[in-house]
Scaffold this motif. Structure first.
Motif, PDB file in Angstrom:
ATOM      1  N   MET A  30       0.838  -1.159   0.000  1.00 44.76           N
ATOM      2  CA  MET A  30       0.000   0.000   0.000  1.00 44.76           C
ATOM      3  C   MET A  30       0.898   1.241   0.000  1.00 44.76           C
ATOM      4  SD  MET A  30      -2.988   1.407   2.278  1.00 44.76           S
ATOM      5  CE  MET A  30      -3.319   1.042   3.682  1.00 44.76           C
ATOM      6  N   PRO A  31       0.693   2.150  -0.933  1.00 43.73           N
ATOM      7  CA  PRO A  31       1.522   3.344  -0.986  1.00 43.73           C
ATOM      8  C   PRO A  31       1.262   4.246   0.220  1.00 43.73           C
ATOM      9  CG  PRO A  31      -0.146   3.385  -2.716  1.00 43.73           C
ATOM     10  CD  PRO A  31      -0.279   2.085  -2.005  1.00 43.73           C
ATOM     11  N   HIS A  32       2.275   4.941   0.614  1.00 44.80           N
ATOM     12  CA  HIS A  32       2.138   5.882   1.727  1.00 44.80           C
ATOM     13  C   HIS A  32       2.292   7.313   1.207  1.00 44.80           C
ATOM     14  CE1 HIS A  32       6.491   5.397   1.403  1.00 44.80           C
ATOM     15  NE2 HIS A  32       6.590   6.587   1.941  1.00 44.80           N
ATOM     16  N   ALA A  33       1.877   8.252   2.006  1.00 45.02           N
ATOM     17  CA  ALA A  33       2.018   9.661   1.636  1.00 45.02           C
ATOM     18  C   ALA A  33       3.494   9.987   1.513  1.00 45.02           C
ATOM     19  CB  ALA A  33       1.371  10.537   2.696  1.00 45.02           C
ATOM     20  N   SER A  34       3.817  10.918   0.627  1.00 46.68           N
ATOM     21  CA  SER A  34       5.207  11.249   0.390  1.00 46.68           C
ATOM     22  C   SER A  34       5.351  12.732   0.079  1.00 46.68           C
ATOM     23  CB  SER A  34       5.730  10.411  -0.786  1.00 46.68           C
ATOM     24  OG  SER A  34       7.069  10.718  -1.041  1.00 46.68           O
ATOM     25  N   ASP A  35       6.438  13.309   0.529  1.00 47.56           N
ATOM     26  CA  ASP A  35       6.782  14.688   0.204  1.00 47.56           C
ATOM     27  C   ASP A  35       8.290  14.707  -0.048  1.00 47.56           C
ATOM     28  OD1 ASP A  35       6.947  17.397  -0.149  1.00 47.56           O
ATOM     29  OD2 ASP A  35       6.579  17.913   1.945  1.00 47.56           O
ATOM     30  N   LEU A  36       8.693  14.250  -1.233  1.00 45.36           N
ATOM     31  CA  LEU A  36      10.096  14.097  -1.578  1.00 45.36           C
ATOM     32  C   LEU A  36      10.717  15.440  -1.946  1.00 45.36           C
ATOM     33  CD1 LEU A  36      12.268  11.919  -1.903  1.00 45.36           C
ATOM     34  CD2 LEU A  36      11.657  11.812  -4.308  1.00 45.36           C
ATOM     35  N   VAL A  37      11.844  15.758  -1.299  1.00 45.71           N
ATOM     36  CA  VAL A  37      12.575  17.001  -1.551  1.00 45.71           C
ATOM     37  C   VAL A  37      13.978  16.625  -2.020  1.00 45.71           C
ATOM     38  CG1 VAL A  37      13.521  19.084  -0.482  1.00 45.71           C
ATOM     39  CG2 VAL A  37      11.284  18.244   0.205  1.00 45.71           C
ATOM     40  N   THR A  38      14.434  17.254  -3.086  1.00 46.32           N
ATOM     41  CA  THR A  38      15.785  17.041  -3.590  1.00 46.32           C
ATOM     42  C   THR A  38      16.664  18.190  -3.133  1.00 46.32           C
ATOM     43  OG1 THR A  38      14.903  15.906  -5.529  1.00 46.32           O
ATOM     44  CG2 THR A  38      17.165  16.685  -5.669  1.00 46.32           C
ATOM     45  N   CYS A  39      17.829  17.860  -2.592  1.00 46.45           N
ATOM     46  CA  CYS A  39      18.772  18.865  -2.107  1.00 46.45           C
ATOM     47  C   CYS A  39      19.915  18.998  -3.102  1.00 46.45           C
ATOM     48  CB  CYS A  39      19.327  18.461  -0.738  1.00 46.45           C
ATOM     49  SG  CYS A  39      18.042  18.230   0.503  1.00 46.45           S
ATOM     50  N   ALA A  40      20.256  20.223  -3.474  1.00 47.44           N
ATOM     51  CA  ALA A  40      21.307  20.484  -4.461  1.00 47.44           C
ATOM     52  C   ALA A  40      22.702  20.428  -3.846  1.00 47.44           C
ATOM     53  CB  ALA A  40      21.078  21.838  -5.115  1.00 47.44           C
ATOM     54  N   GLY A  41      22.802  20.424  -2.547  1.00 43.83           N
ATOM     55  CA  GLY A  41      24.101  20.393  -1.880  1.00 43.83           C
ATOM     56  C   GLY A  41      23.946  20.750  -0.426  1.00 43.83           C
ATOM     57  N   PRO A  42      25.058  20.992   0.263  1.00 42.13           N
ATOM     58  CA  PRO A  42      24.975  21.258   1.703  1.00 42.13           C
ATOM     59  C   PRO A  42      24.314  22.586   2.067  1.00 42.13           C
ATOM     60  CG  PRO A  42      27.232  21.457   0.935  1.00 42.13           C
ATOM     61  CD  PRO A  42      26.433  20.921  -0.206  1.00 42.13           C
ATOM     62  N   ASP A  43      24.083  23.445   1.108  1.00 40.46           N
ATOM     63  CA  ASP A  43      23.428  24.727   1.395  1.00 40.46           C
ATOM     64  C   ASP A  43      21.911  24.669   1.229  1.00 40.46           C
ATOM     65  OD1 ASP A  43      25.852  25.970   1.994  1.00 40.46           O
ATOM     66  OD2 ASP A  43      26.222  26.432  -0.120  1.00 40.46           O
ATOM     67  N   SER A  44      21.382  23.519   0.823  1.00 40.91           N
ATOM     68  CA  SER A  44      19.934  23.372   0.659  1.00 40.91           C
ATOM     69  C   SER A  44      19.247  23.360   2.021  1.00 40.91           C
ATOM     70  CB  SER A  44      19.616  22.076  -0.084  1.00 40.91           C
ATOM     71  OG  SER A  44      20.134  22.121  -1.385  1.00 40.91           O
ATOM     72  N   PRO A  45      17.984  23.815   2.080  1.00 39.43           N
ATOM     73  CA  PRO A  45      17.289  23.920   3.365  1.00 39.43           C
ATOM     74  C   PRO A  45      17.154  22.610   4.147  1.00 39.43           C
ATOM     75  CG  PRO A  45      16.072  25.086   1.658  1.00 39.43           C
ATOM     76  CD  PRO A  45      17.208  24.375   0.986  1.00 39.43           C
ATOM     77  N   HIS A  46      16.951  21.470   3.485  1.00 37.45           N
ATOM     78  CA  HIS A  46      16.748  20.202   4.192  1.00 37.45           C
ATOM     79  C   HIS A  46      17.972  19.288   4.124  1.00 37.45           C
ATOM     80  CE1 HIS A  46      12.545  21.031   4.970  1.00 37.45           C
ATOM     81  NE2 HIS A  46      12.432  21.440   3.722  1.00 37.45           N
ATOM     82  N   ALA A  47      19.135  19.828   3.758  1.00 37.80           N
ATOM     83  CA  ALA A  47      20.341  19.016   3.566  1.00 37.80           C
ATOM     84  C   ALA A  47      20.765  18.291   4.839  1.00 37.80           C
ATOM     85  CB  ALA A  47      21.478  19.884   3.048  1.00 37.80           C
ATOM     86  N   PHE A  48      20.557  18.887   6.001  1.00 40.04           N
ATOM     87  CA  PHE A  48      21.032  18.274   7.242  1.00 40.04           C
ATOM     88  C   PHE A  48      19.913  17.770   8.143  1.00 40.04           C
ATOM     89  CE2 PHE A  48      24.485  21.215   6.011  1.00 40.04           C
ATOM     90  CZ  PHE A  48      25.465  20.257   5.769  1.00 40.04           C
ATOM     91  N   ASP A  49      18.691  17.633   7.614  1.00 37.91           N
ATOM     92  CA  ASP A  49      17.595  17.067   8.408  1.00 37.91           C
ATOM     93  C   ASP A  49      17.947  15.633   8.800  1.00 37.91           C
ATOM     94  OD1 ASP A  49      16.324  19.435   7.900  1.00 37.91           O
ATOM     95  OD2 ASP A  49      14.604  18.562   6.854  1.00 37.91           O
ATOM     96  N   ASN A  50      17.899  15.324  10.074  1.00 39.22           N
ATOM     97  CA  ASN A  50      18.193  13.990  10.620  1.00 39.22           C
ATOM     98  C   ASN A  50      19.615  13.516  10.340  1.00 39.22           C
ATOM     99  OD1 ASN A  50      15.700  13.839  11.741  1.00 39.22           O
ATOM    100  ND2 ASN A  50      14.837  12.508  10.167  1.00 39.22           N
TER     101      ASN A  50
END
Length: 114
Positions: free
Chosen positions: A1-21
């Motif tokens: 069963m598919p789950h909800a998803s919000d995929l974000v691609t990071c361009a490098g270490p300066d991206s907003p979500h680059a260091f999440d977790n």
């Protein structure tokens, strides 16, 4: 069963979500300062799902994933593979002068970028 998803691609270490977790690396005592590229994390997210937090990561080519770098004249440990006397390959740490340590931009270096 598919789950909800919000995929974000990071361009490098300066991206907003680059260091999440991505935790900070502990200083092992042989290196002096946090890496200026990864800011002490050693890696960053290439892509991350903000719902499940599943991610793909890139290892920092500047610090080899250690999160810390040598700022003085001490030798730098570089991972290398050598052939053992028995004929098999094994991992070793090779110590080189800071000026001779491989970088991301050098031929035969650690990869592109940095």
């Amino acid at each position: 069963m598919p789950h909800a998803s919000d995929l974000v691609t990071c361009a490098g270490p300066d991206s907003p979500h680059a260091f999440d977790n991505v935790p900070l690396c502990a200083r092992n005592g042989s290196l002096d300062a946090r890496c200026p590229i990864c800011r002490g994390h050693g890696q960053w997210n290439i892509s991350i799902d903000l719902v499940s937090f599943r991610c793909s990561r890139a290892i920092c080519p500047h610090c080899d994933g250690a999160g810390w770098v040598e700022t003085g004249d001490d030798p730098v440990g570089v991972p290398d593979i050598v052939r053992a006397p028995e004929g098999y390959a094994k991992w070793v740490i090779r110590y080189v002068e800071r000026d001779r340590a491989p970088t991301a931009d050098a031929p035969g270096g650690l990869g592109k970028g940095a």
